[in-house]
Structure formats: structure tokens, C-alpha cells
Design a protein around this motif. Structure first.
Motif, short mmCIF file in Angstrom:
data_model
loop_
_atom_site.label_atom_id
_atom_site.label_comp_id
_atom_site.label_asym_id
_atom_site.label_seq_id
_atom_site.Cartn_x
_atom_site.Cartn_y
_atom_site.Cartn_z
N ASP A 15 0.83 -1.21 0.00
CA ASP A 15 0.00 0.00 0.00
C ASP A 15 0.87 1.26 0.00
O ASP A 15 0.55 2.24 -0.69
CB ASP A 15 -0.92 0.01 1.22
CG ASP A 15 -2.00 -1.07 1.12
OD1 ASP A 15 -2.23 -1.58 -0.01
OD2 ASP A 15 -2.58 -1.41 2.16
N ARG A 16 1.95 1.23 0.79
CA ARG A 16 2.84 2.39 0.83
C ARG A 16 3.49 2.65 -0.53
O ARG A 16 3.57 3.79 -0.99
CB ARG A 16 3.93 2.18 1.89
CG ARG A 16 3.42 2.27 3.33
CD ARG A 16 4.54 1.97 4.29
NE ARG A 16 4.07 2.04 5.68
CZ ARG A 16 4.83 1.73 6.74
NH1 ARG A 16 6.09 1.31 6.54
NH2 ARG A 16 4.34 1.83 7.96
N VAL A 17 3.94 1.56 -1.18
CA VAL A 17 4.56 1.71 -2.51
C VAL A 17 3.55 2.26 -3.50
O VAL A 17 3.85 3.18 -4.28
CB VAL A 17 5.12 0.36 -3.00
CG1 VAL A 17 5.57 0.46 -4.46
CG2 VAL A 17 6.29 -0.07 -2.12
N THR A 18 2.34 1.73 -3.47
CA THR A 18 1.30 2.19 -4.39
C THR A 18 0.98 3.65 -4.15
O THR A 18 0.82 4.44 -5.09
CB THR A 18 0.03 1.35 -4.21
OG1 THR A 18 0.33 -0.03 -4.46
CG2 THR A 18 -1.06 1.80 -5.18
N THR A 19 0.91 4.03 -2.88
CA THR A 19 0.61 5.43 -2.54
C THR A 19 1.70 6.36 -3.04
O THR A 19 1.43 7.42 -3.60
CB THR A 19 0.43 5.57 -1.02
OG1 THR A 19 -0.63 4.72 -0.58
CG2 THR A 19 0.11 7.01 -0.66
N ARG A 20 2.96 5.94 -2.83
CA ARG A 20 4.08 6.79 -3.27
C ARG A 20 4.12 6.92 -4.78
O ARG A 20 4.38 8.00 -5.31
CB ARG A 20 5.39 6.23 -2.73
CG ARG A 20 5.56 6.39 -1.22
CD ARG A 20 6.88 5.82 -0.75
NE ARG A 20 7.03 5.96 0.70
CZ ARG A 20 8.08 5.51 1.39
NH1 ARG A 20 9.08 4.89 0.73
NH2 ARG A 20 8.15 5.69 2.68
N LEU A 21 3.90 5.81 -5.49
CA LEU A 21 3.90 5.87 -6.95
C LEU A 21 2.77 6.75 -7.45
O LEU A 21 2.96 7.53 -8.40
CB LEU A 21 3.77 4.46 -7.55
CG LEU A 21 4.99 3.55 -7.43
CD1 LEU A 21 4.67 2.16 -7.96
CD2 LEU A 21 6.18 4.14 -8.18
N SER A 22 1.62 6.64 -6.84
CA SER A 22 0.49 7.46 -7.25
C SER A 22 0.78 8.94 -7.00
O SER A 22 0.46 9.79 -7.84
CB SER A 22 -0.77 7.02 -6.50
OG SER A 22 -1.87 7.82 -6.85
N ALA A 23 1.39 9.22 -5.84
CA ALA A 23 1.73 10.61 -5.52
C ALA A 23 2.76 11.15 -6.52
O ALA A 23 2.66 12.29 -6.99
CB ALA A 23 2.27 10.70 -4.10
N TRP A 24 3.75 10.32 -6.85
CA TRP A 24 4.76 10.74 -7.84
C TRP A 24 4.10 10.99 -9.19
O TRP A 24 4.41 11.97 -9.87
CB TRP A 24 5.82 9.65 -7.96
CG TRP A 24 6.80 9.89 -9.07
CD1 TRP A 24 7.94 10.61 -9.00
CD2 TRP A 24 6.70 9.42 -10.42
NE1 TRP A 24 8.58 10.63 -10.22
CE2 TRP A 24 7.82 9.91 -11.12
CE3 TRP A 24 5.76 8.63 -11.10
CZ2 TRP A 24 8.05 9.64 -12.47
CZ3 TRP A 24 5.97 8.37 -12.45
CH2 TRP A 24 7.10 8.86 -13.12
N ASP A 25 3.20 10.10 -9.58
CA ASP A 25 2.52 10.21 -10.86
C ASP A 25 1.77 11.54 -10.94
O ASP A 25 1.85 12.26 -11.94
CB ASP A 25 1.54 9.05 -11.01
CG ASP A 25 1.49 8.51 -12.43
OD1 ASP A 25 2.34 8.91 -13.25
OD2 ASP A 25 0.62 7.67 -12.71
N GLU A 27 2.25 14.24 -9.10
CA GLU A 27 3.16 15.38 -8.99
C GLU A 27 3.80 15.70 -10.35
O GLU A 27 3.86 16.86 -10.76
CB GLU A 27 4.24 15.09 -7.96
CG GLU A 27 5.23 16.25 -7.79
CD GLU A 27 6.33 15.93 -6.80
OE1 GLU A 27 7.28 16.72 -6.70
OE2 GLU A 27 6.24 14.87 -6.14
#
Length: 502
Positions: A15-25, A27
Motif C-alpha cells: 500500500d505504501r509503494v502504491t501510494t508513493r507511486l500514485s503521488a509521484w505520478d 506530482e
């Protein structure tokens, strides 16, 4: 420890990885949307629109095929389109249905950038990016030059999908990766020329002729190779280049070979001209330098020679191979033997060639070929002859010099030009010759079929041929004798060919 407690940390990490990738996407998308790109507003939306339904890439493929010289450019165009087709099919059948991701919110995207017609499918992955990457990669795998030219356009199309606000960067990256994979999948089905084994064996010693020293090249003006003749002169300033009319080419080859002034014979023209040069070179024991200058150039391409520079490279290094010659006895015009470097045939094909050659000066080659095929295939009179003492009606008897193999789903080329074999195909007589010939073509190498038979033989004896029957060899047509023997002259010819691929 329970199973639920063991899986909880794993789920948390995912979930953390998915959240970070989504946030990067999001941004990166926001940065691209809010940043001013000089010239981008005028170019990128139009480029994105042009790529709809692959129209940009179909047009590019047509341009590569028309503007590029040689078979490599045409293959690059076809491979690019095939890769695009596979990528599009994968996107539309699997990709868009696997992840139901909503399109980005376009509040931060200036109106001048936004597309007039917004896409209605899900966002992940980007179909435009997949098509662009697939086409560019497919072209690059066949031709690095054209691939390098197409790559910046493909990258701009991928960027335009984020710039216009219809995709997140992650959608574009996923689509591009899928497109690259599609291109390599196509290569796995239909190998590129560089993947195939080098044709012709074994390696033969031939004199190195840098600059074309002691080389006489006979160029056939009738093959439309005037520009290629100038290219040969520029690339080989020490060579003697003789431009001849078609009816004079054979005599010029004989004079050059008999004069003793050349250590190798060169030929610039189509397969018919190469046929005459091969017979002369084999008779005088001279190595042959083939420069592709005709419409099809089957022999040159099967050698791995696709341009004048390929032959020049082989001449400079003295790289050559020995190859077989197909032979039929008796030969044309009272000769003891006739030779063929590609194919020999009896039946409907010689008549098709004769009609095509008669009509092509008036209406062009391709229309003449279509009309000739239509006229020939309307006939109901198959060839009557005895093959190895067995009488049979045939629409076609074909003998290839060495075995023709498939490149993926289609019959393509010869991998070995010195295998000592004839690739013999027979299309049996009967009704509907057109359908029978089509069935034979689709059957490919199948050895048994109701309409088609294929064998690998050392020789074929044909007798009982009706007077007036035509035979064709390497595109040339002549009258067939009452009986003849088709066999091989093993490793009879030495031909220059670069040791490494094009």
C-alpha cells in the motif's frame, strides 16, 4: 503467529509503494501541466491528434517504404506496422480492461493544450504511447537509421499525452513498455535479417579488390539502375563500369571475362541479369560481385547483400562464399546447360511472365502482373508431362535452387545457398487453378496435400512435354524441350558477400 498477522506487513508495504507511486505520478503530471514548453502548445496537441488510430504511423511507414532505398526500408516499415498492430490489440483487449483508472483532472491544464475531442476509455495504459513505442522499436530492430529518425517523433507523441492532460506519466511509461514488448514479440515470430544465420557456405578465398581494382561491372540499363551505376562508380573509382542495353549485357560479360583484364566480374541488375553473369563467371572461374539493381533482387538479398556498400565492403576485404547453381539440360538456344540462381518452373508461371512482360511497357509492372495472372488462371488446360516416368497433369512444377524456408508465417528466403538440394513443388492439375495455387502457397512446406506436393531432391527428370510449352528460369522465359533434367552444380560459383551482416 497467525496468517493474517504475517500478511499484514506485506499488505502495508504494498500500500505504501502504491501510494508513493500514485503521488509521484500526480506530482509529475502537475509539473508538466503547469510548465510552459516553448512551441509545445502549437505542436504537441496536433501531434497527439495525428496519432489517433495510428494514422501518423501508417503515413510514416508509407514514407519509409517509398523514400527508403532497398528491401531493408520496406521491411522496417512492415515490421513497424506489425508491431503497432500487436500493441494495439493487446491494449484494447487486455490493457484497458485490467486497470480501471480514471483520466486525470484537467483543471491545471491550459485550455489551449487540451484536445478538442477527449478520449472516453480508461487511462491506464496509454494506447498512443504503446503504438508509438511499438512502431519505433519495430522500425529500429530492422533499420537503425530509420529507427533513430522515428524515435524522437514517438517520444514526442508519448509526451503529448501528458502535456494535453489525457494521461498520467505512469500510463505513458506502461504503454511504452508494452509497445516495446510487442515489437520484440513480433521479432520472436518473424526474425529480423540480423538474427538469421548467414546464408551461403563455405567461405571461399577471393581476391581483395579495394576501390574496385581489376573489377569489371556490367550494368543493365533496362533494369532502371542508372542511379545505382553512378553510385558504383563513386564507391569503386578503380572499377570499370559498362552500362549496356539488356540484349547486349550477356555479350559484354563474355568479352570482359574472356579478355583476361579482370580478376572478378561484377553485375548490376535484376535476377535475370545476375543469372547471365553467374553462368559466365562460373564458366571462366571468376568470382562474382552482385550489386542489387533490379526490382526484386532475390539472389542478392538471400546472400545478405542489400546495398552497393555491402558488396563494396566484401570486395575490399576479399570476403566470399561458394554457392550452388541450379541447372537444366538441355539449355536454351541449343546450349548444353541452362542455369538458374533462384527458380525454375513449368506450367502457368512461364505464361504469366510472358504476358506480364508483353503488357508492362504499356500499363506498368504491377497492373500487368495482376492482369496476366487473371488471364492465365482462367485457363483449364494444365501442363501434361511425365515426372520420373509418371504421367500427371500439373498447373505448376517449381524447382528452387536450394531450400526456401519460412520467415515466420510466410515463405521467405534461403538460409543456405550451398545445400546441394532442389526445392521441388508441384501443384496438381484439376479444376479452379487459382484456388489450387493459393492453397499451395498457404500450404508452404507441407509435403502432402490434395493439391500440392513438396520434396527436397537432387534432380528431377521431366519428359513428354508438349511442343510449344514455355519454361521460366530467374524470370527469363524460353521454349521447353520435349524432355529435360533439372539438377544441381554444387558450389559452382564464388560470390562476394560481407562476412558480417548488413
Amino acid at each position: 503467529m497467525s496468517d493474517s498477522s504475517a500478511t499484514q506487513p506485506v499488505d502495508t508495504v504494498r500500500d505504501r509503494v502504491t501510494t508513493r507511486l500514485s503521488a509521484w505520478d500526480r506530482e509529475v503530471f502537475h509539473r508538466v501541466a503547469t510548465r510552459h514548453w516553448p512551441g509545445g502548445d502549437a505542436v504537441l496537441p496536433r501531434l497527439s491528434h495525428a496519432a489517433n488510430h495510428g494514422l501518423l504511423w501508417f503515413g510514416t511507414a508509407a514514407g519509409i517504404a517509398v523514400l527508403g532505398r532497398g528491401a531493408r526500408s520496406r521491411r522496417a516499415a512492415v515490421r513497424g506496422v506489425a508491431s503497432l498492430a500487436l500493441a494495439s490489440a493487446a491494449i484494447n483487449t487486455i490493457g484497458k480492461r485490467s486497470v480501471r483508472r480514471a483520466r486525470p483532472v484537467r483543471d491545471a491544464v491550459p485550455m489551449v493544450r487540451q484536445l478538442k475531442k477527449q478520449p472516453f476509455t480508461t487511462s491506464f495504459p496509454s494506447g498512443h504511447s504503446a503504438s508509438a513505442a511499438a512502431f519505433a522499436t519495430g522500425v529500429f530492430l530492422e533499420s537503425r537509421g530509420w529507427g533513430a529518425a522515428v524515435a524522437p517523433v514517438a517520444a514526442a507523441v508519448a509526451l503529448s499525452r501528458v502535456y494535453t492532460g489525457v494521461h498520467y506519466p505512469g500510463d505513458v511509461l506502461a504503454g511504452a513498455a508494452l509497445g516495446v514488448g510487442a515489437a520484440f514479440a513480433v521479432r520472436g515470430i518473424v526474425p529480423t535479417r540480423s538474427q538469421l544465420p548467414a546464408p551461403g557456405r563455405p567461405h571461399a578465398d577471393a581476391p581483395a579488390l579495394p576501390g574496385g581494382a581489376d573489377l569489371v561491372v556490367v550494368a543493365n540499363r533496362g533494369s532502371g539502375s542508372a542511379d545505382q551505376a553512378a553510385l558504383v562508380r563513386d564507391a569503386l573509382p578503380r572499377a570499370e563500369v559498362l552500362e549496356c542495353e539488356p540484349e547486349d549485357a550477356g555479350q559484354a560479360m563474355e568479352k570482359a571475362a574472356a579478355s583476361g583484364r579482370c580478376r572478378a566480374l561484377g553485375v548490376l541488375g535484376g535476377d535475370g541479369t545476375v543469372n547471365r553473369a553467374a553462368a559466365v563467371a562460373a564458366r571462366y572461374g571468376l568470382p562474382l560481385a552482385v550489386f542489387p539493381g533490379g526490382t526484386l533482387n532475390h539472389f542478392a538479398y538471400d546472400l545478405g547483400i542489400e546495398s552497393v556498400h555491402d558488396t563494396c565492403r566484401a570486395l575490399a576485404e576479399g570476403d566470399a562464399v561458394r554457392v550452388d547453381l541450379g541447372r537444366f539440360t538441355p539449355g536454351p538456344d541449343g546450349a548444353a546447360h541452362g542455369y538458374f540462381v533462384n527458380t525454375f518452373s513449368l506450367g502457368v508461371y512461364p505464361e504469366l511472365v510472358r504476358l506480364r512482360e508483353r503488357w508492362s511497357p504499356r500499363i506498368g509492372g504491377w497492373p500487368a502482373g495482376v492482369l496476366a495472372a487473371w488471364k492465365v488462371l482462367r485457363g483449364e488446360h494444365p501442363l501434361e508431362a511425365e515426372v520420373h516416368g509418371r504421367h500427371r497433369p500439373m498447373w505448376l512444377l517449381f524447382a528452387g535452387n536450394c531450400v526456401y524456408r519460412r520467415m515466420g508465417p510466410t515463405p521467405g528466403r534461403r538460409h543456405d545457398l550451398a545445400d546441394g538440394l532442389l526445392d521441388v513443388r508441384v501443384v496438381h492439375g484439376g479444376r479452379l487453378p487459382g484456388l489450387r495455387l493459393l492453397a499451395a502457397a498457404l500450404a508452404g512446406p507441407l509435403s502432402k496435400s490434395p493439391v500440392h506436393a513438396a520434396e527436397k531432391l537432387r534432380k528431377v527428370r521431366v519428359s513428354g512435354i508438349a511442343p510449344g510449352t514455355s519454361l521460366a528460369f530467374d524470370g527469363e522465359v524460353t521454349q521447353a524441350p520435349r524432355e529435360l533434367l533439372v539438377d544441381k552444380d554444387d558450389e559452382a560459383l564464388t560470390v562476394y558477400r560481407p562476412r558480417t551482416g548488413p
